[in-house]
Design a protein around this motif. Structure first.
Motif, PDB file in Angstrom:
ATOM      1  N   GLY A 367      88.156 -79.373   8.995  1.00  0.00           N
ATOM      2  CA  GLY A 367      89.273 -80.267   8.692  1.00  0.00           C
ATOM      3  C   GLY A 367      88.959 -81.293   7.636  1.00  0.00           C
ATOM      4  O   GLY A 367      89.562 -82.369   7.596  1.00  0.00           O
ATOM      5  N   ILE A 368      88.018 -80.964   6.731  1.00  0.00           N
ATOM      6  CA  ILE A 368      87.545 -81.904   5.719  1.00  0.00           C
ATOM      7  C   ILE A 368      87.859 -81.327   4.338  1.00  0.00           C
ATOM      8  O   ILE A 368      87.669 -80.134   4.098  1.00  0.00           O
ATOM      9  N   SER A 369      88.300 -82.194   3.422  1.00  0.00           N
ATOM     10  CA  SER A 369      88.678 -81.713   2.100  1.00  0.00           C
ATOM     11  C   SER A 369      87.451 -81.396   1.264  1.00  0.00           C
ATOM     12  O   SER A 369      86.366 -81.927   1.481  1.00  0.00           O
ATOM     13  N   ALA A 370      87.656 -80.525   0.267  1.00  0.00           N
ATOM     14  CA  ALA A 370      86.582 -80.137  -0.651  1.00  0.00           C
ATOM     15  C   ALA A 370      87.047 -80.433  -2.067  1.00  0.00           C
ATOM     16  O   ALA A 370      87.618 -79.573  -2.738  1.00  0.00           O
ATOM     17  N   PRO A 371      86.841 -81.652  -2.562  1.00  0.00           N
ATOM     18  CA  PRO A 371      87.320 -81.992  -3.911  1.00  0.00           C
ATOM     19  C   PRO A 371      86.522 -81.292  -4.987  1.00  0.00           C
ATOM     20  O   PRO A 371      85.313 -81.130  -4.890  1.00  0.00           O
ATOM     21  N   ALA A 372      87.222 -80.880  -6.045  1.00  0.00           N
ATOM     22  CA  ALA A 372      86.562 -80.189  -7.155  1.00  0.00           C
ATOM     23  C   ALA A 372      85.812 -81.146  -8.055  1.00  0.00           C
ATOM     24  O   ALA A 372      84.983 -80.736  -8.858  1.00  0.00           O
ATOM     25  N   HIS A 373      86.121 -82.447  -7.960  1.00  0.00           N
ATOM     26  CA  HIS A 373      85.419 -83.472  -8.737  1.00  0.00           C
ATOM     27  C   HIS A 373      84.963 -84.580  -7.793  1.00  0.00           C
ATOM     28  O   HIS A 373      85.710 -84.997  -6.925  1.00  0.00           O
ATOM     29  N   LEU A 374      83.753 -85.051  -7.990  1.00  0.00           N
ATOM     30  CA  LEU A 374      83.254 -86.201  -7.239  1.00  0.00           C
ATOM     31  C   LEU A 374      82.734 -87.251  -8.209  1.00  0.00           C
ATOM     32  O   LEU A 374      82.137 -86.906  -9.227  1.00  0.00           O
TER      33      LEU A 374
END
Length: 374
Positions: A367-374
């Motif tokens: 249930g955790i997002s996976a951002p393409a940019h950090l």
């Protein structure tokens, strides 16, 4: 052939032996295969013959011989030996073939890689207290068992307006409130399964205000349910000492590699090249830990679902992230300087992208997002 494939192949051999009356023993629900220890024979070993010998009324060596006859010619298996008191030792076909199969599977299945139907006959009813860690854990367990085909219903001990919006921000849903019957109305044989992790010691509102939804969920799910959940500001640290940051940064890095490769005019696969790229060359030994973790991912998800243990998925993602960075640093997927993109770069990029797919899929199950940019 992946370890999960090998396990299913051996289990199928047991089914055949029983159906053909060569063995008279109950068929196990699953068969465990493990990497051969240093000094051992073959790539993988299995103790199923010793497990079945007592019920079959036969020596373990004879059971092993019966199973060997039925598994030795299966695709992907190069050699099967009987060692010790009755262990089956498997040598798989050329490593490149099995590695290629793993990368193909990840590419074809995407974020659903590792999902399956092992629990498709189960109807499960989870019940938890009105407490944030119990609610988040029940939600993550639901995601896991649904990924393996189960049907699920979740109930909470009591309703209340306070915290309801915050639970929604954490991705939590509840199907019913109050203590339900001991069995599910949808399936009278389904028992009520309590979800009782060590309480968080804070409310959903407090955690969201301080940590936000992703760090809150990771902090609640990463420890085993019987351990206290550390919920300090270390969950927000932007550094590799923070496992959540490490996992998400690894995913973001895989996306950056894809973008960088596109800028250089190459990809790991294209419409013009219908076949997926080969696995990294065997001499690139730093690829092996990452390839093994990707191959083992379906087994990890199924085990986590069976044991109602989302912490196992979190630890798997950490291991994948560490192995990815070790591989990335030793075998850069992108050429440097005036170097031209080669088949090796294309192959490395395929492995990096597969790692990113597994990281994104695992984070989604938590249930955790996976951002393409950090």
């Amino acid at each position: 052939m992946t370890p999960a494939d090998l396990s299913r192949t051996v289990l199928h051999a047991v089914h055949r032996a029983v159906a053909e009356n060569a063995l008279r023993a109950p068929v196990p629900a699953r068969v465990r295969v493990e990497r051969t220890r240093p000094g051992g024979s073959g790539d993988y070993a299995c103790a199923v013959a010793l497990q079945l010998a007592g019920d079959a009324g036969l020596p373990a060596l004879e059971v092993a011989r019966i199973l060997r006859e039925r598994v030795v010619a299966e695709p992907g298996i190069g050699r099967v030996e009987i060692t010790g008191p009755g262990f089956l030792s498997f040598t798989l076909d050329a490593p490149g073939d099995s590695d290629r199969a793993v990368l193909d599977a990840v590419r074809e299945q995407g974020s659903a890689y590792g999902h399956g139907g092992a629990l498709r006959d189960e109807v499960l009813q989870f019940h938890h207290a009105r407490e944030v860690r119990a609610a988040v854990t029940a939600d993550a367990v639901r995601r896991l068992v649904v990924s393996q085909g189960a049907r699920v219903r979740i109930s909470c001990e009591e309703a209340g307006e306070e915290g309801e919006a915050e639970w929604g921000l954490l991705g939590v849903t509840v199907d019913a409130y109050g203590t339900p019957p001991v069995t599910s109305p949808a399936d009278p044989s389904a028992p009520l399964i309590p979800v009782r992790p060590v309480p968080a010691g804070a409310t959903a509102r407090e955690l969201l205000e301080r940590l936000g939804p992703d760090a809150t969920r990771w902090g609640l799910l990463r420890p085993a349910s019987y351990d206290r959940a550390p919920l300090g500001d270390e969950l927000l640290v932007q550094g590799e000492a923070n496992p959540l940051f490490l996992v998400r940064y690894a995913y973001a890095r895989t996306r950056a590699l894809t973008r960088g490769a596109a800028d250089l005019g190459f990809t790991s696969a294209s419409d013009a090249v219908p076949e997926a790229p080969p696995a990294p060359a065997p001499y690139e030994s730093s690829a092996r830990p990452l390839l093994d973790l990707l191959a083992d991912h379906p087994r990890v998800l199924l085990t986590a679902a069976r044991h109602r243990a989302p912490d196992r998925v979190a630890r798997q993602l950490e291991a994948v992230a560490h192995a990815f960075f070790d591989f990335h640093d030793s075998c850069p997927p992108l050429p440097s300087g005036d170097e031209k993109p080669s088949a090796a770069h294309r192959s490395r990029l395929a492995l990096a992208e597969a790692a990113g797919t597994v990281l994104a899929g695992g984070l989604s199950l938590l249930g955790i997002s996976a951002p393409a940019h950090l």
